[in-house]
Design a protein around this motif. Structure first.
Motif, mmCIF file in Angstrom:
data_model
loop_
_atom_site.group_PDB
_atom_site.id
_atom_site.type_symbol
_atom_site.label_atom_id
_atom_site.label_comp_id
_atom_site.label_asym_id
_atom_site.label_seq_id
_atom_site.Cartn_x
_atom_site.Cartn_y
_atom_site.Cartn_z
ATOM 1 N N LEU A 18 -48.127 -41.200 -2.552
ATOM 2 C CA LEU A 18 -49.448 -40.346 -3.618
ATOM 3 C C LEU A 18 -50.084 -40.027 -2.656
ATOM 4 O O LEU A 18 -50.625 -38.871 -3.422
ATOM 5 N N PHE A 19 -50.451 -40.307 -1.325
ATOM 6 C CA PHE A 19 -50.745 -39.319 0.164
ATOM 7 C C PHE A 19 -50.160 -38.125 -0.088
ATOM 8 O O PHE A 19 -50.636 -37.070 0.021
ATOM 9 N N SER A 20 -48.855 -37.924 0.077
ATOM 10 C CA SER A 20 -47.758 -36.618 -0.140
ATOM 11 C C SER A 20 -48.612 -35.511 -1.555
ATOM 12 O O SER A 20 -48.628 -34.699 -0.694
ATOM 13 N N GLU A 21 -48.399 -36.344 -2.282
ATOM 14 C CA GLU A 21 -49.087 -35.567 -3.706
ATOM 15 C C GLU A 21 -50.292 -35.047 -3.396
ATOM 16 O O GLU A 21 -50.660 -33.700 -4.147
ATOM 17 N N MET A 22 -51.434 -35.967 -2.177
ATOM 18 C CA MET A 22 -52.440 -35.709 -2.560
ATOM 19 C C MET A 22 -52.513 -33.549 -1.876
ATOM 20 O O MET A 22 -53.742 -33.101 -1.964
ATOM 21 N N ILE A 23 -51.808 -34.330 -0.054
ATOM 22 C CA ILE A 23 -52.336 -33.363 0.473
ATOM 23 C C ILE A 23 -51.545 -31.936 -0.124
ATOM 24 O O ILE A 23 -51.639 -31.258 -0.005
ATOM 25 N N LYS A 24 -50.300 -32.149 -1.071
ATOM 26 C CA LYS A 24 -49.679 -30.955 -1.001
ATOM 27 C C LYS A 24 -50.818 -30.749 -2.280
ATOM 28 O O LYS A 24 -50.647 -28.912 -2.006
ATOM 29 N N LYS A 25 -51.151 -30.633 -2.940
ATOM 30 C CA LYS A 25 -52.317 -30.364 -3.857
ATOM 31 C C LYS A 25 -53.238 -29.368 -3.331
ATOM 32 O O LYS A 25 -55.088 -28.885 -3.871
ATOM 33 N N MET A 26 -53.826 -29.540 -2.056
ATOM 34 C CA MET A 26 -55.350 -29.751 -1.306
ATOM 35 C C MET A 26 -55.359 -28.203 -1.660
ATOM 36 O O MET A 26 -54.464 -27.237 -0.789
ATOM 37 N N PRO A 27 -56.111 -27.380 -1.665
ATOM 38 C CA PRO A 27 -56.655 -26.001 -1.824
ATOM 39 C C PRO A 27 -56.705 -25.608 -0.612
ATOM 40 O O PRO A 27 -56.661 -24.077 -0.196
ATOM 41 N N ALA A 28 -57.131 -26.253 0.840
ATOM 42 C CA ALA A 28 -57.690 -25.379 1.894
ATOM 43 C C ALA A 28 -56.145 -25.782 3.001
ATOM 44 O O ALA A 28 -55.403 -26.640 2.550
ATOM 45 N N ASP A 29 -56.364 -25.268 4.304
ATOM 46 C CA ASP A 29 -54.947 -25.247 4.914
ATOM 47 C C ASP A 29 -55.185 -26.645 6.040
ATOM 48 O O ASP A 29 -54.644 -26.740 6.753
ATOM 49 N N GLU A 30 -56.374 -26.987 6.006
ATOM 50 C CA GLU A 30 -56.915 -28.211 6.836
ATOM 51 C C GLU A 30 -57.425 -29.537 5.934
ATOM 52 O O GLU A 30 -58.380 -28.816 4.715
ATOM 53 N N VAL A 31 -56.793 -30.459 6.209
ATOM 54 C CA VAL A 31 -57.959 -31.545 5.393
ATOM 55 C C VAL A 31 -58.615 -32.556 6.414
ATOM 56 O O VAL A 31 -58.125 -32.980 7.920
ATOM 57 N N THR A 85 -60.887 -41.389 2.451
ATOM 58 C CA THR A 85 -61.349 -39.920 1.648
ATOM 59 C C THR A 85 -60.217 -39.070 2.078
ATOM 60 O O THR A 85 -60.450 -38.962 3.106
ATOM 61 N N VAL A 86 -59.393 -38.463 1.536
ATOM 62 C CA VAL A 86 -58.936 -37.226 1.457
ATOM 63 C C VAL A 86 -59.816 -35.797 1.263
ATOM 64 O O VAL A 86 -59.362 -36.268 -0.069
ATOM 65 N N SER A 87 -59.744 -34.969 1.543
ATOM 66 C CA SER A 87 -60.704 -33.742 1.160
ATOM 67 C C SER A 87 -59.803 -32.622 2.058
ATOM 68 O O SER A 87 -59.673 -32.865 2.956
ATOM 69 N N GLY A 88 -60.798 -31.589 1.075
ATOM 70 C CA GLY A 88 -59.499 -30.225 1.869
ATOM 71 C C GLY A 88 -61.012 -29.142 0.924
ATOM 72 O O GLY A 88 -60.659 -29.029 -0.220
ATOM 73 N N GLY A 89 -62.070 -28.544 1.580
ATOM 74 C CA GLY A 89 -62.538 -27.356 0.500
ATOM 75 C C GLY A 89 -63.440 -28.088 -0.029
ATOM 76 O O GLY A 89 -63.723 -28.760 0.252
ATOM 77 N N VAL A 90 -62.814 -27.486 -1.991
ATOM 78 C CA VAL A 90 -64.252 -28.934 -2.629
ATOM 79 C C VAL A 90 -63.312 -29.719 -3.761
ATOM 80 O O VAL A 90 -64.157 -30.615 -4.108
#
Length: 368
Positions: free
Chosen positions: A73-86, A97-102
């Protein structure tokens, strides 16, 4: 506990470390990845009590702490993040809470207090091997590892170091694969590494000749240090098959043949072979030609290629895949086939040098 990291670096680390995570375990903590944060370093560990993988990446943080989270689950969340940093923020109640961009995800983690420690690395025995060399050695032998549990030790590969030479051997009762390479290690040592561990190691090894993997064997465990990764594995216990005594020392018929031509011929025969029609290929060596016949319920093929043949005429049969497997992993343009009789193993060796030895057991041919 908060940290900011590169999306790509944490994703790569999670994907590689998760290969050692248990899908199901009596210890729930082993079903996830342990994250251990200490200031600007984030350590990720996957462990299933048989094999463990650990790596460390740089992050931006001044916090300390640890938690366990679902790897997939964590890897799929990171993979789909739109930003280069999380940004990863873990509360005291282990809400993550995992966030990247909006984009923002929330998931639950658990504490890491019960997570078992991996075996310690002993420095007394250190074997350095070129990464691309070990990668090739694994690739050129792993097909011959046994897949059944009749002799559990044969589900691994033997590492046999003697007189500055590393020999890797795999055997499944039908074929034997042996590779030889010089190493900078003066002692004599033997150990058997599970094939599953070697498959995961192969995926981490580089093709860069300048890169080295350091191997640290102990009595029951082994550690491979590959770049930024530490791969831990238990060793298989018991006596490995005496492979040296299985290799014939003489032959009566020697054949030098173009490897790709022989592969193409055997692959044409494979079109007629399946589990319902497992007929052997009949190979006939005579007058500088190899004739290959195969007759199954699906049809029949007769084929022929040229070869340099020295010695008496010989007719011998093989399971086609068993003969194809070693030929496909060899890099040489030509190979030498050595036979001592229609019911004795075929030996496949280089035309020059001694980099590898393959044995393929023949099958008894029915009368035509």
């Amino acid at each position: 506990m908060k940290f900011i990291c590169s999306k790509q670096s944490v994703y790569d680390a999670v994907v590689n470390v998760s290969k050692a995570v248990s899908e199901r375990s009596t210890m729930p903590s082993l079903e996830g990845i342990r994250f251990k944060l200490e200031d600007s370093l984030l350590e990720l560990t996957g462990y299933n009590l048989e094999m463990g993988i650990r790596t460390t990446i740089s992050v931006r943080s001044e916090d300390k702490g640890s938690f366990i989270v679902n790897a997939r689950l964590f890897s799929e969340m990171i993979k789909k993040m739109p930003a280069d940093e999380v940004l990863v923020d873990v509360s005291e109640s282990y809400q993550v809470t995992v966030s990247g961009g909006v984009t923002k995800y929330n998931l639950f983690a658990t504490g890491a207090e019960d997570y078992p420690e991996l075996p310690a690395k002993g420095e007394e025995t250190k074997i350095p091997v070129s990464q691309p060399v070990l990668k090739e050695m694994i690739n050129q032998t792993k097909f011959a590892v046994a897949v059944i549990d009749t002799k559990p030790i044969l589900k691994g590969e033997l590492f046999d170091i003697e007189n500055g030479q590393l020999t890797m051997a795999a055997i499944d009762g039908y074929r034997l694969a042996v590779r030889y390479e010089p190493v900078k290690f003066a002692e004599s040592i033997k150990f058997v590494v599970p094939s599953k561990t070697l498959t995961e190691i192969q995926g981490l090894l580089s093709d860069n000749d300048e890169e080295t993997v350091n191997i640290y064997p102990s009595r029951k465990h082994i550690i491979f240090e590959i770049g930024g990764y530490m791969v831990y594995s238990r060793l298989l216990e018991g006596e490995f098959h005496p492979y040296k005594s299985a290799i014939p020392t003489s032959s009566t018929t020697d054949v030098i043949v173009d490897r790709k031509e022989l592969i193409s011929t055997l692959e044409r025969a494979m079109l007629l072979i399946n589990e319902r029609s497992p007929s052997p290929v009949r190979c006939y060596f005579e007058n500088d030609h190899i004739r290959i016949n195969c007759s199954t319920a699906l049809g029949k093929i007769t084929d022929e290629i040229s070869a340099d043949i020295a010695g008496p005429v010989i007719e011998i049969g093989f399971k086609c895949r068993y003969l194809l497997d070693p030929l496909k992993v060899i890099n040489d343009d030509k190979v030498k086939l050595q036979m001592g009789g229609s019911l004795l193993p075929m030996k496949i060796v280089p035309v020059e040098g001694e980099g590898y030895t393959y044995l393929v057991l023949p099958v008894r041919l029915p009368k035509e």
